[in-house]
Design a protein around this motif. Structure first.
Motif, mmCIF file in Angstrom:
data_model
loop_
_atom_site.group_PDB
_atom_site.id
_atom_site.type_symbol
_atom_site.label_atom_id
_atom_site.label_comp_id
_atom_site.label_asym_id
_atom_site.label_seq_id
_atom_site.Cartn_x
_atom_site.Cartn_y
_atom_site.Cartn_z
ATOM 1 N N PRO A 57 0.954 -1.356 0.088
ATOM 2 C CA PRO A 57 -0.023 -0.022 -0.076
ATOM 3 C C PRO A 57 0.925 1.127 -0.071
ATOM 4 O O PRO A 57 1.827 1.390 0.712
ATOM 5 C CB PRO A 57 -0.972 -0.255 1.226
ATOM 6 C CG PRO A 57 -1.118 -1.696 1.382
ATOM 7 C CD PRO A 57 0.267 -2.300 1.134
ATOM 8 N N SER A 58 0.474 2.058 -0.784
ATOM 9 C CA SER A 58 1.359 3.613 -0.899
ATOM 10 C C SER A 58 1.518 4.277 0.130
ATOM 11 O O SER A 58 2.519 4.948 0.457
ATOM 12 C CB SER A 58 0.581 4.224 -2.070
ATOM 13 O OG SER A 58 0.306 3.622 -3.337
ATOM 14 N N SER A 59 0.473 4.396 1.089
ATOM 15 C CA SER A 59 0.471 4.948 2.421
ATOM 16 C C SER A 59 1.792 4.436 3.112
ATOM 17 O O SER A 59 2.072 5.384 3.989
ATOM 18 C CB SER A 59 -0.747 4.737 3.079
ATOM 19 O OG SER A 59 -1.090 3.311 3.528
ATOM 20 N N LEU A 74 -4.590 2.843 -4.184
ATOM 21 C CA LEU A 74 -4.127 2.107 -2.991
ATOM 22 C C LEU A 74 -2.544 1.673 -3.186
ATOM 23 O O LEU A 74 -1.843 1.754 -2.306
ATOM 24 C CB LEU A 74 -4.953 1.001 -2.772
ATOM 25 C CG LEU A 74 -4.585 0.012 -1.169
ATOM 26 C CD1 LEU A 74 -4.550 1.136 -0.155
ATOM 27 C CD2 LEU A 74 -5.635 -0.881 -0.920
ATOM 28 N N PHE A 75 -2.466 0.896 -4.432
ATOM 29 C CA PHE A 75 -1.209 0.645 -4.893
ATOM 30 C C PHE A 75 -0.556 1.501 -5.882
ATOM 31 O O PHE A 75 -1.169 1.469 -7.083
ATOM 32 C CB PHE A 75 -1.072 -0.953 -5.267
ATOM 33 C CG PHE A 75 -1.580 -1.779 -4.288
ATOM 34 C CD1 PHE A 75 -0.175 -2.606 -3.609
ATOM 35 C CD2 PHE A 75 -2.595 -2.078 -3.721
ATOM 36 C CE1 PHE A 75 -0.452 -3.442 -2.696
ATOM 37 C CE2 PHE A 75 -2.924 -3.023 -2.777
ATOM 38 C CZ PHE A 75 -1.951 -3.939 -2.347
ATOM 39 N N LYS A 209 -4.818 -8.762 -4.884
ATOM 40 C CA LYS A 209 -4.544 -7.155 -4.706
ATOM 41 C C LYS A 209 -5.386 -6.472 -4.450
ATOM 42 O O LYS A 209 -6.464 -6.238 -5.533
ATOM 43 C CB LYS A 209 -3.581 -6.833 -5.839
ATOM 44 C CG LYS A 209 -3.048 -5.494 -5.722
ATOM 45 C CD LYS A 209 -2.276 -5.271 -7.015
ATOM 46 C CE LYS A 209 -1.427 -4.142 -7.103
ATOM 47 N NZ LYS A 209 -0.513 -3.521 -8.192
ATOM 48 N N ASP A 211 -6.424 -3.716 -4.671
ATOM 49 C CA ASP A 211 -5.968 -2.172 -5.324
ATOM 50 C C ASP A 211 -7.474 -1.440 -5.611
ATOM 51 O O ASP A 211 -8.250 -2.197 -6.183
ATOM 52 C CB ASP A 211 -5.365 -2.404 -6.468
ATOM 53 C CG ASP A 211 -4.617 -1.114 -6.824
ATOM 54 O OD1 ASP A 211 -4.636 -0.210 -6.224
ATOM 55 O OD2 ASP A 211 -4.181 -1.121 -7.985
ATOM 56 N N GLY A 236 -2.006 -0.246 7.503
ATOM 57 C CA GLY A 236 -1.524 -1.164 6.512
ATOM 58 C C GLY A 236 -0.198 -1.568 7.126
ATOM 59 O O GLY A 236 0.260 -3.025 6.491
#
Length: 493
Positions: A57-59, A74-75, A209, A211, A236
């Motif tokens: 996850p990007s966060s 999210l990704f 995923k 996503d 996350g």
């Protein structure tokens, strides 16, 4: 002797930028960041293949002190990671410190003048009181040793040198490799190629995923209320910790968690691939976690398409027109894609020649002894060196966990030096040996020691068969130790 710089940092990826940010906070401003590529960003500058995205996850894949509320998914796709890297460099004034297209051949400690001399390709030499190596774990591309590969008359593309001008539409394509990069790339190639053959040496565990696109209203909420994004990041990180620490590193105590991870991936494969024989070929025979698992909603499904075939027989040779395998099969192809990953242990650790006290060669010493580094950053007989890509340095699944724990270590170490009016530090042999013993003992509880990993072909293992890349500790424990390690673990002068 007056040195050219307070510190030279080799590598302008997220690790090198993190080190520069921390040094600036500590009052060191005469810095130089050397980068062999044409711009900053590390892997997110070099890689631009179709489907490129962060695989967690990007966060969680960002600095905690510099959150990005505007991830589109999210990704996040790779282009957004590159944009984020540029944003960080601009905000923290790092770009002015960077010199691009500069290849570093080596560095040597000068005992008499107590500084590092860095050798650049072309003959230039630079000096600095401190040396930081941030060359990245995945920075040395690996090309398969296949007979005749140099004779192929068609197009050859390595994923680290993607040719954006080459059109795959209507081509007979082949790809070697089924690692994390290939999991992202294979569905993209299948959308354009008329034929796609995937040559698999080792299957990979793939889970669904989750996503989704992040609505604009959510992005605005993150920007207006940063606490909401920190909460998402914490959730996350906790999930990743459960997967990595509980299921992989604490395999002895919690084998059920590891088994659940495997069952989750098996169920995903069963839903997407009905053909029993194909499913068998795509199922790993090694324990979950021996090799970095990944996420995809399209990877398994791609192999069910009529124009996509999976080849598990080993490649015997490549000629001008195609590939021949050990089972006698031959494939004529137009383009060969190499998703063969990176060479960590032969040409990395370190990625350049580093000569320490008394002429000790770090690469030779690691290979003739054991791969080791105190707290994943310091090595005895190498004063004033912080090696950010070292054995036992990678913590958790997000690289930013590693980066920020190392920033904490730098803060504590350099603050201690200032308090002692010292300019030279060196970790003691005793502290290094004690750390290595603790890490070795903890790895003994992991899936790497107790699971079935012999067939994984995992970059987690070095050429001695030891899993010395990952630090067998939780993120919380790693952060705590980075902020509280005994100061007398170092000698100061």
């Amino acid at each position: 002797m007056v040195t050219d710089y307070d510190a030279i940092i080799i590598g302008a990826g997220f690790g090198g930028m993190g080190a520069a940010i921390e040094l600036n906070r500590l009052g060191y401003h005469n810095l130089l960041i050397l980068e062999r590529e044409s711009d900053l960003g590390g892997t997110w500058h070099v890689n631009r293949y179709p489907g490129l995205a962060v695989d967690i996850p990007s966060s969680t894949y960002s600095y905690s002190f510099e959150p990005n509320p505007y991830w589109s998914r999210l990704f996040a796709p790779g282009a957004e990671l590159k944009k984020y890297a540029c944003h960080v460099a601009e905000k923290y004034g790092l770009r002015r410190l960077m010199r691009f297209d500069t290849v570093v051949d080596g560095a040597e400690w000068d005992e008499g003048d107590a500084h590092w001399t860095v050798r650049c390709r072309g003959g230039e030499q630079l000096t600095a009181k401190y040396l930081f190596t941030a060359t990245g774990f995945l920075s040395q591309p690996k090309v398969p040793d296949v007979d005749g590969i140099d004779t192929f008359a068609g197009k050859v593309i390595h994923t680290t040198d993607w040719d954006d001008t080459y059109d795959l539409t209507g081509k007979r394509a082949a790809i070697i490799g089924t690692g994390a990069t290939a999991v992202q790339l294979i569905p993209e190639i299948a959308e354009k190629a008329t034929e796609l053959t995937v040559f698999q040496r080792t299957p990979i565990w793939v889970s669904p995923k989750p996503d989704v696109s992040i609505p604009t209203v959510v992005q605005k909420t993150f920007a207006a209320l940063p606490l909401t994004q920190r909460l998402v990041r914490m959730i996350g990180t906790s999930i990743l910790e459960m997967m990595m620490v509980s299921g992989v590193l604490h395999y002895k105590q919690l084998p059920l968690v590891n088994k659940l991870g495997e069952l989750w991936c098996r169920a995903h494969l069963s839903r997407q691939v009905r053909d029993r024989e194909l499913r068998r070929k795509l199922t790993p025979d090694y324990s979950f976690g021996c090799k970095r698992p990944t996420f995809s909603n399209d990877y398994y499904r791609t192999f069910t398409k009529k124009h996509v075939s999976l080849q598990t027989s080993s490649i015997v040779s490549v000629d001008a027109d195609g590939i021949r395998t050990a089972d006698g099969t031959r494939r004529d192809i137009d383009v060969l894609v190499l998703a063969t990953g990176f060479n960590l242990w032969d040409v990395n650790f370190p990625a350049i020649e580093i000569i320490g006290r008394g002429g000790r060669n770090l690469g030779t010493w690691w290979r003739e002894n054991r791969f080791q580094a105190y707290e994943g950053v310091a090595i005895p007989e190498f004063p004033n060196l912080i090696s950010l890509n070292s054995p036992y340095s990678y913590s958790g699944l997000s690289y930013f966990t590693t980066i920020e724990s190392q920033m904490r270590h730098i803060d504590r170490l350099f603050t201690a030096m200032k308090g002692r009016n010292a300019t030279v530090f060196e970790v003691t042999h005793h502290a290094n040996d004690d750390f290595l013993d603790r890490m070795t003992a903890k790895v003994g509880d992991s899936v790497f020691a107790l699971g079935q990993c012999s067939t994984a072909n995992s970059y987690y293992f070095n050429q001695h068969g030891e899993a010395t890349l990952l630090r067998p500790s939780s993120t919380l424990s790693t952060y705590r130790q980075a902020s509280s390690f005994p100061l007398d673990d170092y000698d100061y002068a």
